[in-house]
Enzyme design. Structure first.
Site, PDB file in Angstrom:
ATOM      1  N   LYS A 120      60.543  72.945  46.438  1.00  0.00           N
ATOM      2  CA  LYS A 120      59.290  73.734  46.514  1.00  0.00           C
ATOM      3  C   LYS A 120      58.148  72.828  46.950  1.00  0.00           C
ATOM      4  O   LYS A 120      57.332  73.201  47.810  1.00  0.00           O
ATOM      5  CB  LYS A 120      58.994  74.314  45.148  1.00  0.00           C
ATOM      6  CG  LYS A 120      57.577  74.780  44.951  1.00  0.00           C
ATOM      7  CD  LYS A 120      57.314  75.344  43.578  1.00  0.00           C
ATOM      8  CE  LYS A 120      56.962  74.306  42.551  1.00  0.00           C
ATOM      9  NZ  LYS A 120      55.541  73.894  42.550  1.00  0.00           N
ATOM     10  N   ASN A 121      58.078  71.616  46.376  1.00  0.00           N
ATOM     11  CA  ASN A 121      56.933  70.743  46.633  1.00  0.00           C
ATOM     12  C   ASN A 121      57.011  69.998  47.957  1.00  0.00           C
ATOM     13  O   ASN A 121      56.082  69.266  48.311  1.00  0.00           O
ATOM     14  CB  ASN A 121      56.723  69.782  45.460  1.00  0.00           C
ATOM     15  CG  ASN A 121      56.238  70.523  44.232  1.00  0.00           C
ATOM     16  OD1 ASN A 121      55.855  71.698  44.310  1.00  0.00           O
ATOM     17  ND2 ASN A 121      56.278  69.878  43.096  1.00  0.00           N
ATOM     18  N   ARG A 145      43.109  69.415  37.141  1.00  0.00           N
ATOM     19  CA  ARG A 145      43.639  69.403  38.513  1.00  0.00           C
ATOM     20  C   ARG A 145      42.513  69.315  39.560  1.00  0.00           C
ATOM     21  O   ARG A 145      42.396  70.138  40.449  1.00  0.00           O
ATOM     22  CB  ARG A 145      44.518  70.627  38.757  1.00  0.00           C
ATOM     23  CG  ARG A 145      45.555  70.924  37.690  1.00  0.00           C
ATOM     24  CD  ARG A 145      46.622  69.860  37.528  1.00  0.00           C
ATOM     25  NE  ARG A 145      47.455  69.709  38.693  1.00  0.00           N
ATOM     26  CZ  ARG A 145      48.497  70.483  38.967  1.00  0.00           C
ATOM     27  NH1 ARG A 145      48.769  71.492  38.187  1.00  0.00           N
ATOM     28  NH2 ARG A 145      49.244  70.286  40.034  1.00  0.00           N
ATOM     29  N   ILE A 153      40.280  68.068  42.884  1.00  0.00           N
ATOM     30  CA  ILE A 153      40.683  67.635  44.231  1.00  0.00           C
ATOM     31  C   ILE A 153      39.601  66.744  44.836  1.00  0.00           C
ATOM     32  O   ILE A 153      39.426  66.685  46.057  1.00  0.00           O
ATOM     33  CB  ILE A 153      40.994  68.827  45.157  1.00  0.00           C
ATOM     34  CG1 ILE A 153      39.786  69.769  45.279  1.00  0.00           C
ATOM     35  CG2 ILE A 153      42.219  69.592  44.696  1.00  0.00           C
ATOM     36  CD1 ILE A 153      39.948  70.781  46.402  1.00  0.00           C
ATOM     37  N   ARG A 168      58.214  80.675  39.660  1.00  0.00           N
ATOM     38  CA  ARG A 168      57.376  79.989  40.646  1.00  0.00           C
ATOM     39  C   ARG A 168      58.154  78.874  41.329  1.00  0.00           C
ATOM     40  O   ARG A 168      57.892  78.536  42.477  1.00  0.00           O
ATOM     41  CB  ARG A 168      56.141  79.378  39.980  1.00  0.00           C
ATOM     42  CG  ARG A 168      55.198  80.374  39.393  1.00  0.00           C
ATOM     43  CD  ARG A 168      53.929  79.722  38.936  1.00  0.00           C
ATOM     44  NE  ARG A 168      53.284  78.996  40.040  1.00  0.00           N
ATOM     45  CZ  ARG A 168      52.013  78.621  40.028  1.00  0.00           C
ATOM     46  NH1 ARG A 168      51.262  78.880  38.983  1.00  0.00           N
ATOM     47  NH2 ARG A 168      51.477  77.983  41.043  1.00  0.00           N
TER      48      ARG A 168
END
Ligand code: EPZ
Length: 430
Positions: free
Chosen positions: A22-23, A121, A123, A397
């Protein structure tokens, strides 16, 4: 909301197959923004985050054709290069479109991703790097507004190692004017996967997968076809499943070279681990599990994305295991649910002390985030009785058809839709 009903006690045996990472898929899909040719990606996992990324790209005007065997993306026309909040809020990795949008169009309007269950999280390092490359970035009404004539190469040293920060800036640098040197980069295999795709598209990159990456900007990129690597976290999760259930399980379609820290830790904890082939690893019980400490680190250290799964194993190991979470500030959401099943865990700051072996008994538990969900499923596989794991959309997910894969390896697990709500489509975003 779907739930899993799991009856514990069955050792997992046979062969279990790993899907694509997925990543890796998320940055590689975003990389399609960098060209107006079609990009074809193989081995894309059919999971909710991929569907969310498809919706995000489509909302900007891209054509994304998600098929069983391949995904074809065309960003020829980006009629609306805005990453809207209602999509971004469901998946932080949406920030990965920031660099490619600025590089391709000279502008970007991206909703600030909120935090999530495991941490704030931020950025800020993505923004700092793009500003160093000449972008003007304003933050207003919860959106980042970025503009630049053309990005220019820069010397960027990351204050902290950031996986998507490295990926975002790599995608910005490939179309920048001149050379970019990035230092203190993430070394995760997903970065190397993205770099391999970009190189196939005509980018000039050296050092991906190491701490220093050098990029010579080019004026344009062309389409490419690329196969995504196997998901090392899904593979690690299945290795833990084989060990915790006292089974004999071969994890196939994986990449053993990406699993060094996880395999070493499982052996230290008393499991037998054999690399049968570059894409196949066998895990077997080899007597009782023994306590072993972990400390999460950036790759190639023990992955933070495997911390919750390992903690479930530690509840069954003889002795005291210290679990130190060094990457995220709130990644112990699974602890209280494991304690409700009978685990003996005490949390003090970023360290959890796990005393085992603890007899786990079935309980009604609830998922809070992707990897915490995996931890609860692993515990349920050894708990006495029938555990109900609620809100499995968190798990959907990042794990493809997990109940089918575990069932065919001998687990007693089934998915139940909520009796009082329309069955949620496997790929509908939150
Ligand atoms: C990636 O998230 C993964 N997601 C995460 O996997 C994974 O847990 C994480 O890397 C660490 O390995 C994707 O690749 C889509 P980071 P990312 O930036 O890039 C701080 C899963 O389970 N930081 O490497 O968002 C940050 O707060 C998910 O699949 C800043 O301070 O993580 C964290 O403490 C969960 N400023 C640390 O760095 C920034 O600008 C590492 O975060 C960026 C990050």
């Amino acid at each position: 909301m779907d739930r899993f009903v799991i009856r514990g006690g069955n050792p997992l045996t046979g062969v279990i197959h790993v899907s694509g990472a997925k990543n890796s898929a998320l940055p590689c899909m975003a990389a399609a923004i960098l060209t107006d040719d079609a990009v074809t990606l193989e081995n894309i996992p059919q999971v909710r985050d991929i569907e969310t990324e498809r919706r995000l790209l489509a909302s900007m005007g891209a054509e994304v054709d998600l098929r069983e065997d391949r995904t074809i993306l065309s960003c020829r026309t980006l009629s609306d290069p805005v990453a809207k909040y209602e999509i971004v809020k469901t998946m932080r990795a949406s920030a990965l479109v920031l660099g490619p949008l600025i590089a391709r169009t000279g502008m970007a309007r991206v909703a600030m991703p909120g935090g999530c269950a495991i941490g704030g999280r931020p950025i800020d390092l993505h923004i700092k790097g793009l500003e160093k490359m000449g972008a003007e970035i304003a933050q207003e009404h919860g959106y980042l507004e970025a503009r630049v004539e053309r990005l220019r190469g820069a010397h960027i040293v990351f204050d902290k190692i950031t996986v998507t920060g490295t990926e975002d800036l790599l995608m910005a640098a490939v179309l920048a004017e001149g050379e970019t040197l990035m230092e203190n980069c993430a070394r995760e295999p997903e970065v190397a996967d993205l770099a391999a795709l970009l190189t196939a598209m005509g980018a000039r990159i050296e050092g991906a997968g190491t701490g220093s990456i050098r990029v010579e900007g080019v004026s344009s990129l062309h389409g490419a076809r690329y196969r995504i690597s196997p998901d090392r976290i899904e593979a690690g999760t299945f290795l833990v499943a084989g060990a915790i259930t006292g089974g004999d399980l071969t994890v196939a379609n994986c990449c053993a070279a990406h699993l060094g820290a996880v395999m070493a830790k499982l052996e230290e904890a008393g499991a037998r681990v054999d690399v049968l082939a570059p894409d196949a690893v066998r895990v077997r019980a080899d007597g009782p599990l023994r306590a072993a400490d972990i400390s999460t680190e950036e790759y190639p250290g023990f992955p933070t994305d495997m911390q919750a799964q390992y903690m479930a194993l530690a509840t069954q190991a003889e002795g005291v295991s210290l679990v130190r979470e060094n990457i995220f500030e709130n990644r112990f959401m699974h602890v209280q649910e494991l304690v409700r099943m009978g685990a003996n865990i005490k949390v003090d700051g970023s360290t959890a002390t796990v005393r085992g072996p603890a007899r786990l008994s079935a309980a009604a538990v609830m998922c809070s985030d992707l990897r915490a969900s995996a931890s609860l499923v692993l515990a349920a596989l050894v708990a006495e009785g029938e555990t109900v794991v609620d809100r499995v959309y968190h798990m959907d997910r990042g794990y493809e058809r997990i109940e089918e894969k575990l069932s065919q390896a001998g687990a007693q697990i089934q998915r139940l839709g909520n009796l009082f709500a329309p069955r949620e489509r496997a790929h509908s975003a939150a």
